[in-house]
Motif scaffolding. Structure first.
Motif, mmCIF file in Angstrom:
data_model
loop_
_atom_site.group_PDB
_atom_site.id
_atom_site.type_symbol
_atom_site.label_atom_id
_atom_site.label_comp_id
_atom_site.label_asym_id
_atom_site.label_seq_id
_atom_site.Cartn_x
_atom_site.Cartn_y
_atom_site.Cartn_z
ATOM 1 N N SER A 154 -2.199 101.890 25.347
ATOM 2 C CA SER A 154 -2.935 102.400 25.355
ATOM 3 C C SER A 154 -3.041 102.858 23.011
ATOM 4 O O SER A 154 -4.255 103.333 23.024
ATOM 5 C CB SER A 154 -2.482 103.936 25.373
ATOM 6 O OG SER A 154 -2.145 103.985 26.908
ATOM 7 N N ARG A 176 -6.721 101.017 22.191
ATOM 8 C CA ARG A 176 -7.429 101.229 22.795
ATOM 9 C C ARG A 176 -7.189 102.863 21.337
ATOM 10 O O ARG A 176 -8.814 103.144 21.270
ATOM 11 C CB ARG A 176 -7.633 102.200 24.418
ATOM 12 C CG ARG A 176 -7.383 101.094 25.231
ATOM 13 C CD ARG A 176 -7.842 101.456 26.529
ATOM 14 N NE ARG A 176 -6.721 102.940 26.791
ATOM 15 C CZ ARG A 176 -6.237 102.630 27.774
ATOM 16 N NH1 ARG A 176 -5.801 100.685 28.306
ATOM 17 N NH2 ARG A 176 -5.146 103.391 27.973
ATOM 18 N N GLN A 177 -6.093 103.056 21.104
ATOM 19 C CA GLN A 177 -6.345 104.232 20.609
ATOM 20 C C GLN A 177 -6.999 103.997 18.613
ATOM 21 O O GLN A 177 -8.017 104.940 18.526
ATOM 22 C CB GLN A 177 -5.515 104.893 19.720
ATOM 23 C CG GLN A 177 -5.075 106.212 19.017
ATOM 24 C CD GLN A 177 -3.393 106.816 19.240
ATOM 25 O OE1 GLN A 177 -2.470 106.570 18.257
ATOM 26 N NE2 GLN A 177 -3.682 107.483 20.893
ATOM 27 N N PRO A 231 -9.694 111.544 19.282
ATOM 28 C CA PRO A 231 -8.919 110.259 19.690
ATOM 29 C C PRO A 231 -7.974 110.193 18.433
ATOM 30 O O PRO A 231 -6.821 110.070 18.555
ATOM 31 C CB PRO A 231 -9.655 109.641 19.955
ATOM 32 C CG PRO A 231 -10.982 110.017 19.338
ATOM 33 C CD PRO A 231 -11.549 110.575 19.659
ATOM 34 N N ALA A 276 -3.509 110.276 18.755
ATOM 35 C CA ALA A 276 -2.408 110.262 18.002
ATOM 36 C C ALA A 276 -1.593 110.620 17.079
ATOM 37 O O ALA A 276 -1.188 110.390 16.375
ATOM 38 C CB ALA A 276 -3.268 109.117 17.513
ATOM 39 N N MET A 320 1.407 113.535 20.022
ATOM 40 C CA MET A 320 0.406 114.628 20.247
ATOM 41 C C MET A 320 1.109 116.046 20.297
ATOM 42 O O MET A 320 2.366 116.336 20.616
ATOM 43 C CB MET A 320 -0.209 114.700 21.728
ATOM 44 C CG MET A 320 -1.313 115.728 21.555
ATOM 45 S SD MET A 320 -1.997 115.362 23.576
ATOM 46 C CE MET A 320 -3.317 117.060 23.757
ATOM 47 N N LYS A 342 -8.095 108.311 28.566
ATOM 48 C CA LYS A 342 -7.291 107.175 28.422
ATOM 49 C C LYS A 342 -8.016 105.874 27.795
ATOM 50 O O LYS A 342 -7.982 104.952 27.025
ATOM 51 C CB LYS A 342 -7.567 106.860 30.285
ATOM 52 C CG LYS A 342 -6.421 107.484 30.497
ATOM 53 C CD LYS A 342 -6.182 106.396 32.064
ATOM 54 C CE LYS A 342 -4.860 107.177 32.814
ATOM 55 N NZ LYS A 342 -4.467 106.210 34.078
ATOM 56 N N ALA A 343 -9.530 106.121 28.231
ATOM 57 C CA ALA A 343 -10.092 104.824 26.861
ATOM 58 C C ALA A 343 -10.276 105.413 25.629
ATOM 59 O O ALA A 343 -9.976 104.503 24.642
ATOM 60 C CB ALA A 343 -11.928 104.967 27.311
ATOM 61 N N LEU A 344 -10.357 106.736 24.988
ATOM 62 C CA LEU A 344 -9.685 107.163 23.307
ATOM 63 C C LEU A 344 -7.910 107.631 23.457
ATOM 64 O O LEU A 344 -7.900 106.815 22.189
ATOM 65 C CB LEU A 344 -10.572 108.570 24.138
ATOM 66 C CG LEU A 344 -11.826 109.073 24.170
ATOM 67 C CD1 LEU A 344 -11.656 110.439 23.963
ATOM 68 C CD2 LEU A 344 -12.209 108.374 22.692
ATOM 69 N N GLY A 345 -7.752 106.254 23.951
ATOM 70 C CA GLY A 345 -6.510 106.427 23.922
ATOM 71 C C GLY A 345 -4.577 106.872 24.040
ATOM 72 O O GLY A 345 -3.789 106.720 23.923
ATOM 73 N N ALA A 346 -5.264 107.831 25.038
ATOM 74 C CA ALA A 346 -4.209 109.253 25.190
ATOM 75 C C ALA A 346 -3.842 107.977 27.028
ATOM 76 O O ALA A 346 -3.865 107.095 27.095
ATOM 77 C CB ALA A 346 -5.073 109.673 25.797
ATOM 78 N N THR A 347 -2.071 107.973 26.410
ATOM 79 C CA THR A 347 -1.503 107.836 27.168
ATOM 80 C C THR A 347 -1.450 108.273 28.543
ATOM 81 O O THR A 347 -1.216 109.403 28.731
ATOM 82 C CB THR A 347 0.267 107.342 26.517
ATOM 83 O OG1 THR A 347 1.055 109.227 26.225
ATOM 84 C CG2 THR A 347 0.355 106.667 25.676
ATOM 85 N N GLN A 361 0.637 111.439 28.136
ATOM 86 C CA GLN A 361 -0.683 112.424 27.116
ATOM 87 C C GLN A 361 -1.184 113.094 28.834
ATOM 88 O O GLN A 361 -1.071 114.396 28.271
ATOM 89 C CB GLN A 361 -1.171 111.965 26.645
ATOM 90 C CG GLN A 361 -0.592 111.519 24.964
ATOM 91 C CD GLN A 361 -0.595 111.151 23.686
ATOM 92 O OE1 GLN A 361 -1.768 110.516 24.067
ATOM 93 N NE2 GLN A 361 -0.341 111.205 22.460
#
Lengths: 223, 400
Positions: A78, A81-82, A107, A111, B1, B311-316, B319
């Motif tokens: 993750s 990707r972030q 995003p 973060a 977050m 998820k693609a944007l990096g959310a776990t 989150q």
């Protein structure tokens, strides 16, 4: 920067195992511009998702920035990707309830970036795609080309090293397509590694390297 | 977050489906309103009964002859002494914890006025009875103060007796007959209803205790009523009464009861009733929770693409889970607040219509219903939210 070694990806379809990728080996240098082409079902989207750490290879190794992604936890993937990987999709995938700026902030929100900093960075990213004046608009008030440019701003706002674009112009008219591709190429020229999945031979021709997939195997076309 | 971001994000998602959000909130609101208003009713009933008892005089000790025990185990065992006026005098004179005291002797006889007659309980007592039982007068006054050993011809009628025998006529100063005895009406008691002792006080008459004992040829008292100075001294007073009477009778042969015993029994029953009502109302909260779960499942499957994007944007996964849980708890939290408002309003209306009924939701019910509604959101939102995290982002993103 990217190294794929004998990557297989198989899916279970009923009783049968279907191979989407069959032993792909590929190296992509930093700052490269690669087009993935091939017919539907040839495995190019699957390959893109593996590159984006959204999917894992069934077999083989994938090294991203010298790290073996197979050994990373979901949390670490993750984080990759972030901050290291940006995505652009055919259908934009903007959240319709948020403004352009709100979408670009997403995003950074995950973060944990402070609201004040988020706002200035989102504004900055929108300016870089030429949409600073559209920041307060919602997606349904934007044209297709504008939406894709907002999506690109969102993809690069965290400063990734790799941008993955899945048919970025698939839903756009010619003029918008050209605008979007010029934008992507300008970012590529600034050092961003670019991997574009496309059907469109015109788009593919603009890449430095063209990888043709067919039935899960690849061959690189001569430039 | 950051938490404010999480809540704003969840609220934004909810505002996209106004009608659905409104209905979910209403579902929880009905549940919470039911909990608040039903527990208010139960608590009101309890408070009402407690108030009624208190108005009878809550510092009351009732002395009865005889002892509650299993008899027959000792052959030739102790003799049961009756309560006498002398016992009463002794109690009044020697126990300083007693504020006032009234003896009670009882007979049943037909009271006549003109052609009309009515057979009622005749209660013999003293002037102190009015204080001990907090008796209000509709007109006239209660029995005059005098030595309990002296008879008298005054009578105080219950409201019903006065109405039946005199109709619309003012009974004050009139004569009534009871057998060969004649009484002059000095007062009419205000309506009081059935007393703890089992008499309908409105359908009875009061005369001096000595007179009843003479008229019915009684040597003994039915009860002695004692009002203790303060609630805290009830137990001590009770012990002293028992000891004094045991000393006088040379054996412990009286029973002293307090209203507390009766009151706490009632209170316990009504508390159980309140809890039962809360339980019933809680079922509607659970139903609302299932509704929330349904809405959240629909929401998750509608927003597969969004989950994939996050998820693609990096959310776990954490989150994503938190985002959907925040949505569910916002729904139920808002429902809880709305329901609390509606419930309190319903209680306000009820108390406006029936001012005598002290309905008010107990604090625990207010706090608990809010806490429970958020908890319902978390519980019933958990599974849908978990399903959201299990969505395959690749598949989710392939759709438009």
């Amino acid at each position: 920067m990217i190294l794929l070694e004998e990557v297989w990806r198989t899916f279970q379809v009923g009783e049968a195992e279907v191979g989407a990728l069959k032993g792909i080996s590929l190296a992509i240098r930093r700052g490269d511009h690669v087009a993935l082409v091939g017919p539907s079902g040839s495995g190019k989207s699957t390959l893109l998702h593996i590159l984006g750490c959204l999917d894992r290879p069934t077999r083989g190794r994938y090294l991203f920035e010298e790290r073996d992604t197979g050994s990373l936890s979901e949390l670490e993937r993750s984080a990759l990707r972030q901050s290291r990987i940006g995505f652009v999709f055919q259908f934009f995938h903007l959240l319709s309830r948020l403004t352009a700026a709100g979408n670009v902030e997403l995003p950074m929100m995950f973060a944990g970036v402070a609201p004040e900093e988020r706002r200035t960075r989102a504004q900055e990213a929108l300016r870089s795609v030429g949409l600073a004046h559209r920041a307060k608009h919602r997606p349904d008030q934007l044209s297709g080309g504008e939406r894709q440019r907002v999506a690109i701003a969102r993809a690069v706002v965290m400063g990734p090293s790799l941008l993955l674009a899945d048919e970025p112009t698939g839903n756009l008219d010619r003029a918008s397509s050209r605008e979007v591709m010029e934008l992507l190429e300008r970012m590529n020229a600034d050092g961003l590694t670019l991997v574009v999945v496309t059907h469109d031979p015109d788009i593919a021709r603009r890449a430095r390297r063209v990888i043709r997939l067919s039935d899960g195997t690849m061959e690189e076309e001569a430039p | 977050m950051r938490a404010p971001d999480l809540l704003r994000f969840a609220a934004g998602a909810l505002s996209g489906h106004r009608l659905r959000t409104l209905l979910s909130v209403a579902g929880v609101g009905v549940g919470v309103a039911a909990v608040v208003s039903l527990t208010a009713l139960g608590e009101g009933a309890r408070q009402y009964v407690v108030n009624e008892f208190t108005s009878l005089g809550s510092n009351l000790l009732i002395v009865m002859p005889g002892r509650v025990e299993t008899t027959g185990s000792i052959p030739f065992g102790g003799v049961t002494h009756d309560l006498t006026l002398e016992d009463f005098q002794a109690l009044v004179g020697r126990i300083y914890l007693i504020r006032s005291a009234a003896p009670l002797a009882v007979g049943s006889e037909t009271l006549r006025h003109g052609d009309l007659g009515r057979t009622i309980p005749i209660l013999g007592t003293t002037a102190s009875y009015a204080e001990v039982r907090h008796l209000e007068m509709a007109s006239g006054s209660f029995l005059p103060r005098r030595d309990p050993e002296e008879a008298g011809n005054e009578i105080v009628l219950g409201t019903k007796v006065a109405r039946e025998l005199f109709g619309g006529e003012n009974p004050l100063g009139k004569l009534v007959r009871m057998g060969v005895w004649r009484f002059r009406v000095v007062g009419v008691a205000a309506p009081k209803g059935r007393s703890l002792l089992g008499f309908d006080m409105d359908d009875a008459a009061f005369v001096p205790v000595r007179t009843v004992m003479q008229a019915f040829d009684r040597r003994t008292l039915f009860r002695i009523l004692l009002e203790v100075r303060s609630r805290g001294e009830m137990e001590q007073a009770k012990r002293e009464v028992v000891r004094l009477l045991a000393e006088r009778h040379h054996t412990q042969d009286v029973t002293v009861i307090t209203q507390d015993a009766v009151l706490s029994a009632f209170s316990a029953i009504l508390n159980a009733l309140t809890l039962a009502l809360a339980g019933i109302a809680a079922i509607s909260l659970a139903v609302a929770g299932v509704g929330i779960m349904n809405v959240m499942l629909v929401s998750v499957s509608e927003r597969r693409a969004e989950v994939g994007l996050l998820k693609a944007l990096g959310a776990t996964d954490g989150q994503v889970l938190a985002a959907f849980l925040a949505e569910a708890s916002l729904l139920t939290g808002a429902g809880g607040l709305a329901g609390l408002g509606a419930g309190l309003a319903a209680v306000k209306i009820l108390t406006a219509v029936y001012p005598a009924f002290p309905a008010s939701p107990p604090a625990w019910a207010v706090g608990a219903s809010l806490a429970v509604s958020v908890l319902v959101g978390l519980t019933f939102g958990l599974w849908p939210a978990y399903r959201a995290t299990r969505l395959d982002p690749v598949n989710a993103l392939m759709r438009r």
